[in-house]
Design an enzyme around this catalytic site. Sequence first.
Site, PDB file in Angstrom:
ATOM      1  N   ASN A   1       3.078   4.878   4.298  1.00  0.00           N
ATOM      2  CA  ASN A   1       2.732   4.141   3.073  1.00  0.00           C
ATOM      3  C   ASN A   1       1.337   3.560   3.282  1.00  0.00           C
ATOM      4  O   ASN A   1       1.107   2.838   4.249  1.00  0.00           O
ATOM      5  CB  ASN A   1       3.733   3.017   2.814  1.00  0.00           C
ATOM      6  CG  ASN A   1       3.240   2.081   1.700  1.00  0.00           C
ATOM      7  OD1 ASN A   1       2.507   2.508   0.811  1.00  0.00           O
ATOM      8  ND2 ASN A   1       3.589   0.810   1.803  1.00  0.00           N
ATOM      9  N   GLY A   2       0.408   3.901   2.404  1.00  0.00           N
ATOM     10  CA  GLY A   2      -0.960   3.400   2.562  1.00  0.00           C
ATOM     11  C   GLY A   2      -1.944   4.530   2.312  1.00  0.00           C
ATOM     12  O   GLY A   2      -1.571   5.578   1.773  1.00  0.00           O
TER      13      GLY A   2
ATOM     14  N   LYS B   1       2.737  -5.610 -21.268  1.00  0.00           N
ATOM     15  CA  LYS B   1       4.149  -5.223 -21.127  1.00  0.00           C
ATOM     16  C   LYS B   1       4.473  -4.040 -22.044  1.00  0.00           C
ATOM     17  O   LYS B   1       5.103  -3.065 -21.643  1.00  0.00           O
ATOM     18  CB  LYS B   1       5.082  -6.400 -21.452  1.00  0.00           C
ATOM     19  CG  LYS B   1       5.134  -7.439 -20.346  1.00  0.00           C
ATOM     20  CD  LYS B   1       5.930  -7.044 -19.158  1.00  0.00           C
ATOM     21  CE  LYS B   1       5.162  -6.634 -17.923  1.00  0.00           C
ATOM     22  NZ  LYS B   1       4.144  -7.411 -17.367  1.00  0.00           N
TER      23      LYS B   1
ATOM     24  N   GLU C   1       2.771  -0.904 -20.694  1.00  0.00           N
ATOM     25  CA  GLU C   1       3.333  -0.445 -19.413  1.00  0.00           C
ATOM     26  C   GLU C   1       4.602   0.384 -19.589  1.00  0.00           C
ATOM     27  O   GLU C   1       4.763   1.414 -18.955  1.00  0.00           O
ATOM     28  CB  GLU C   1       3.729  -1.665 -18.580  1.00  0.00           C
ATOM     29  CG  GLU C   1       2.732  -2.139 -17.574  1.00  0.00           C
ATOM     30  CD  GLU C   1       3.367  -3.187 -16.678  1.00  0.00           C
ATOM     31  OE1 GLU C   1       3.738  -2.848 -15.552  1.00  0.00           O
ATOM     32  OE2 GLU C   1       3.497  -4.341 -17.131  1.00  0.00           O
TER      33      GLU C   1
ATOM     34  N   ARG D   1       8.868   1.115  -5.683  1.00  0.00           N
ATOM     35  CA  ARG D   1       7.564   1.196  -5.034  1.00  0.00           C
ATOM     36  C   ARG D   1       6.905   2.556  -5.258  1.00  0.00           C
ATOM     37  O   ARG D   1       5.770   2.768  -4.818  1.00  0.00           O
ATOM     38  CB  ARG D   1       7.699   0.932  -3.535  1.00  0.00           C
ATOM     39  CG  ARG D   1       8.284  -0.430  -3.188  1.00  0.00           C
ATOM     40  CD  ARG D   1       8.444  -0.579  -1.686  1.00  0.00           C
ATOM     41  NE  ARG D   1       7.154  -0.534  -1.042  1.00  0.00           N
ATOM     42  CZ  ARG D   1       6.387  -1.622  -0.848  1.00  0.00           C
ATOM     43  NH1 ARG D   1       6.813  -2.799  -1.254  1.00  0.00           N
ATOM     44  NH2 ARG D   1       5.214  -1.527  -0.275  1.00  0.00           N
TER      45      ARG D   1
ATOM     46  N   GLU E   1      -0.650 -10.752 -22.109  1.00  0.00           N
ATOM     47  CA  GLU E   1       0.444 -10.272 -21.253  1.00  0.00           C
ATOM     48  C   GLU E   1       1.466  -9.470 -22.059  1.00  0.00           C
ATOM     49  O   GLU E   1       1.969  -8.441 -21.609  1.00  0.00           O
ATOM     50  CB  GLU E   1       1.121 -11.447 -20.528  1.00  0.00           C
ATOM     51  CG  GLU E   1       2.341 -11.101 -19.711  1.00  0.00           C
ATOM     52  CD  GLU E   1       2.159 -10.022 -18.652  1.00  0.00           C
ATOM     53  OE1 GLU E   1       3.182  -9.471 -18.211  1.00  0.00           O
ATOM     54  OE2 GLU E   1       1.000  -9.684 -18.321  1.00  0.00           O
TER      55      GLU E   1
ATOM     56  N   TRP F   1       4.503   7.211  -4.163  1.00  0.00           N
ATOM     57  CA  TRP F   1       3.635   7.033  -5.320  1.00  0.00           C
ATOM     58  C   TRP F   1       2.364   7.796  -4.964  1.00  0.00           C
ATOM     59  O   TRP F   1       1.638   7.422  -4.044  1.00  0.00           O
ATOM     60  CB  TRP F   1       3.300   5.564  -5.562  1.00  0.00           C
ATOM     61  CG  TRP F   1       2.600   5.353  -6.875  1.00  0.00           C
ATOM     62  CD1 TRP F   1       3.192   5.240  -8.110  1.00  0.00           C
ATOM     63  CD2 TRP F   1       1.190   5.254  -7.123  1.00  0.00           C
ATOM     64  NE1 TRP F   1       2.232   5.090  -9.082  1.00  0.00           N
ATOM     65  CE2 TRP F   1       0.989   5.096  -8.515  1.00  0.00           C
ATOM     66  CE3 TRP F   1       0.060   5.287  -6.303  1.00  0.00           C
ATOM     67  CZ2 TRP F   1      -0.264   4.968  -9.093  1.00  0.00           C
ATOM     68  CZ3 TRP F   1      -1.202   5.173  -6.879  1.00  0.00           C
ATOM     69  CH2 TRP F   1      -1.355   5.011  -8.266  1.00  0.00           C
TER      70      TRP F   1
ATOM     71  N   LYS G   1       5.676  -0.765  -8.224  1.00  0.00           N
ATOM     72  CA  LYS G   1       5.793  -2.229  -8.281  1.00  0.00           C
ATOM     73  C   LYS G   1       4.668  -2.945  -7.556  1.00  0.00           C
ATOM     74  O   LYS G   1       3.987  -3.801  -8.111  1.00  0.00           O
ATOM     75  CB  LYS G   1       7.146  -2.655  -7.702  1.00  0.00           C
ATOM     76  CG  LYS G   1       7.420  -4.145  -7.734  1.00  0.00           C
ATOM     77  CD  LYS G   1       7.688  -4.600  -9.127  1.00  0.00           C
ATOM     78  CE  LYS G   1       7.896  -6.087  -9.273  1.00  0.00           C
ATOM     79  NZ  LYS G   1       7.806  -6.527 -10.648  1.00  0.00           N
TER      80      LYS G   1
ATOM     81  N   CYS H   1       4.021   3.340  -1.467  1.00  0.00           N
ATOM     82  CA  CYS H   1       5.282   4.071  -1.378  1.00  0.00           C
ATOM     83  C   CYS H   1       6.319   3.164  -0.754  1.00  0.00           C
ATOM     84  O   CYS H   1       6.040   2.036  -0.394  1.00  0.00           O
ATOM     85  CB  CYS H   1       5.066   5.293  -0.512  1.00  0.00           C
ATOM     86  SG  CYS H   1       3.651   6.270  -1.023  1.00  0.00           S
TER      87      CYS H   1
ATOM     88  N   HIS I   1     -15.519  -8.143 -35.450  1.00  0.00           N
ATOM     89  CA  HIS I   1     -16.825  -7.781 -34.852  1.00  0.00           C
ATOM     90  C   HIS I   1     -16.818  -6.348 -34.327  1.00  0.00           C
ATOM     91  O   HIS I   1     -17.607  -6.012 -33.442  1.00  0.00           O
ATOM     92  CB  HIS I   1     -17.170  -8.767 -33.722  1.00  0.00           C
ATOM     93  CG  HIS I   1     -17.298 -10.174 -34.228  1.00  0.00           C
ATOM     94  ND1 HIS I   1     -18.368 -10.614 -34.968  1.00  0.00           N
ATOM     95  CD2 HIS I   1     -16.444 -11.226 -34.130  1.00  0.00           C
ATOM     96  CE1 HIS I   1     -18.194 -11.888 -35.295  1.00  0.00           C
ATOM     97  NE2 HIS I   1     -17.031 -12.276 -34.813  1.00  0.00           N
TER      98      HIS I   1
END
Length: 604
Positions: free
Chosen positions: A98-99, A482, A485, A27, A478, A74, A599, A2, A501
């Site tokens: 936050n945590g 993107k 996401e 965040r 990557e 978050w 983030k 957060c 395969h």
Amino acid sequence: MCGIAGYVGKRNAVLVVTEALKKLSYRGYDSAGIATASGVIRTVKCAGKIECLEERLKENPLPAVNMGIGHTRWATHGAVTDENSHPHGTADVTIVHNGIIENYLLLKQKLISFGYTFKSETDSEVGALLIDYFYKKTHDPLTALREATSKFHGSYAIAAIFKDCPDTIFTVRRESPILIGVGTDEIFIASDIPAFLSYTKRYFRLGEGEIAKITPDGFKVYDRRGDEVKKNLQHAPFDAESAEKGGFAHFMRKEISEESGIVSRLISMYSDGHGLPFFDLSADIIKNTSHITVIGCGTAYHAGLYLKYLLEKLAKIRTECHVASEFRYTEPLFDKNELVIVISQSGETADTLSCLREVKALGVKTLGIVNVVGSAIATEADEVIYTHAGVEIAVASTKAYTAQCTVAALLATYFAASRSVMERQQVREIALELKKLPDAIMHATRAEDAIAEVAEEIKDAENLFFIGRRADYIAAIEGSLKLKEISYIHSECYPAGELKHGTISLITEKTPVVALFGDREMLPKMLSNLKEAASRGAKSIAISAPDKDIAEVADIMVDMPRCGELFFPIAMASMLQLLAYHTALKRGCDVDQPRNLAKSVTVE
Ligand code: AGP
């Protein structure tokens, strides 16, 4: 992961903290809230983005006081509801956190047995009530915080206010970051620099287990034992503008536009007087390393795959690359002269940080490739290489990835040159190739219309495949992340030869397949793999230099940037980022703040 913020000073704290939360919303943006204390503690909070909180504050205004704390969430424990939004607390003490307090259920049972009741499902409220419990016992905020946090397992960055201590904020941390911004007659508390950059550039990071008491007169910092700690102020290396959109519609588009300049700066920054790659690293790392383990999460892990590829190809050093969240729970076998390289944009990612601490505890040499200056990973790694990409606000990492890959190319070349694995002439040729990169990256911007047309073609797809071989495959991995996401299209990336395969059974009429043709030596193989997919009806999109054989197979061709095949992932990055960007725009997605993401991932 957060964002928390706090303010003590002469300004209207509600306005300052709300602005700070906006700057920290990358965040986490599930809910937001603010609390002030002037005789009584008042809290306004709600589910939704900061804008919802601003609406709530219009309906239920808080008095214009000079001290306040705030939070943007978050969600980890408890659904996205008003009740689970922060701040949490009692009439006497209120906190933002936050945590993750991993042993919160145990502590909750204890508190219930002491007569406490809970309004939310969160671990954070348990933390707040335990602080309240010790405050009622000791009537001393510092002792209450120290006692309560000593019972917490897990990570926390907490800002707390007490009814009896107007104009004072107490803050404490373990693992999750806390920065203190020092202005003139005002102090800011924040999870990251952008929150206070428009007021001051002077700040310090609160150390592990330290507690700070913030008042209008200044700050006092105490260590775990309660001894006062002197703090040296750092100077933020960028301006408030860097945390603004600068006229772009989105942070992501602005950050993509900075890549060419960043790569050019990195090449000159990490070169010696002869223009050849150079890093000021210990001889022990450069000369004696026999095996390298690269570790990271998400996009940083993908940059790690590229570093592995180049370290083996150019420097002939056996290299492994691992996802941090898996690696930390394995029993790795290390060489005597092992080097562990950890890659991270934020420098705070919990899994990567834990891996770093664990391998250090085993006495293994560590090198951090990090973007955020002074972050936990940067300060705890034995040696660090900064990627100097500046503040990255958009949740989807773009410029930081391109910078990580550029450092990977320079570092692998430097290893090769320093260990005489490569002739000086070869090193010069590579250095010349690298110098072409800034312009090759600009190619993507020049091809933006063509990329937007491809986005139009794929925007309604539910599933999509990227394919490539060797460095192209790494670039495609990557690109696929993107797209996933920010556009929410279920995109997968496969080594082109692997499709047949099994996975090729998923290809139906019009399933888009994006094929990268940077590696000219692998072209014939790639072409037959694209034909295999096209013959099952795939909508085949080739990113390649003009080629008549490919043109016969591909439904759409996009001209690729011109650069050495080894550096294709660097030149290609912004092109695939723009593809994701335009596809997300066409699907009406929130490009900078995609759903369910944040983030920097400071929890496990
Ligand atoms: C990338 O766009 C994501 N934001 C995510 O995968 C990110 O790369 C990952 O969480 C690692 O973050 P770090 O580089 O800050 O450690």
